[in-house]
Design a protein around this motif. Sequence first.
Motif, PDB file in Angstrom:
ATOM      1  N   LEU A 109      29.221   5.840   2.427  1.00  0.00           N
ATOM      2  CA  LEU A 109      27.989   5.063   2.309  1.00  0.00           C
ATOM      3  C   LEU A 109      28.027   3.971   1.251  1.00  0.00           C
ATOM      4  CD1 LEU A 109      25.354   7.941   2.681  1.00  0.00           C
ATOM      5  CD2 LEU A 109      26.122   6.314   4.427  1.00  0.00           C
TER       6      LEU A 109
ATOM      7  N   ARG B 114      27.589   0.093   1.960  1.00  0.00           N
ATOM      8  CA  ARG B 114      27.216   0.025   3.370  1.00  0.00           C
ATOM      9  C   ARG B 114      25.866  -0.671   3.515  1.00  0.00           C
ATOM     10  NH1 ARG B 114      25.242   5.148   6.873  1.00  0.00           N
ATOM     11  NH2 ARG B 114      24.216   3.938   8.467  1.00  0.00           N
TER      12      ARG B 114
ATOM     13  N   TRP C 155      22.359  -0.988   5.010  1.00  0.00           N
ATOM     14  CA  TRP C 155      21.375  -0.065   5.549  1.00  0.00           C
ATOM     15  C   TRP C 155      20.054  -0.813   5.630  1.00  0.00           C
ATOM     16  CZ3 TRP C 155      17.664   3.655   3.119  1.00  0.00           C
ATOM     17  CH2 TRP C 155      17.266   4.637   4.016  1.00  0.00           C
TER      18      TRP C 155
END
Length: 120
Positions: free
Chosen positions: A59, A62, A64
């Motif tokens: 994550l 990343r 989002w």
Amino acid sequence: MIKVSGLPVNITKYDLDELFSPYGTIKITENSVLIKINETEIIAYLELDKNQELAIQKLDRRKWGDNILYLDSIRGDELEFGQPGGGGTTTQKLRSKGENESDAGPKNRGQPGGGKATTK
């Protein structure tokens, strides 16, 4: 413990559960908090029951939604609240379903005059 920055200001515990569900369940501890730094920046400190390092690996950096997430592994005793220079920081404990709602809500943990409130 994982420090997660780059979160949207309207983040909820449910959103965090969804984000981290492939890696484990968020453990509610005394250090599990959301911290609102200003109108555009939220940081979460949380622990997973398993696969913390994998979550960080997958994550970190990343995209989002409209945000880029940044994850770092930290020790719980490194967690500090407050901002140098006297600006208060609003914190909110993450809660499990069914926890007393009267305990909910942001708490001002910063101290006037530049002091810091720390947790151990």
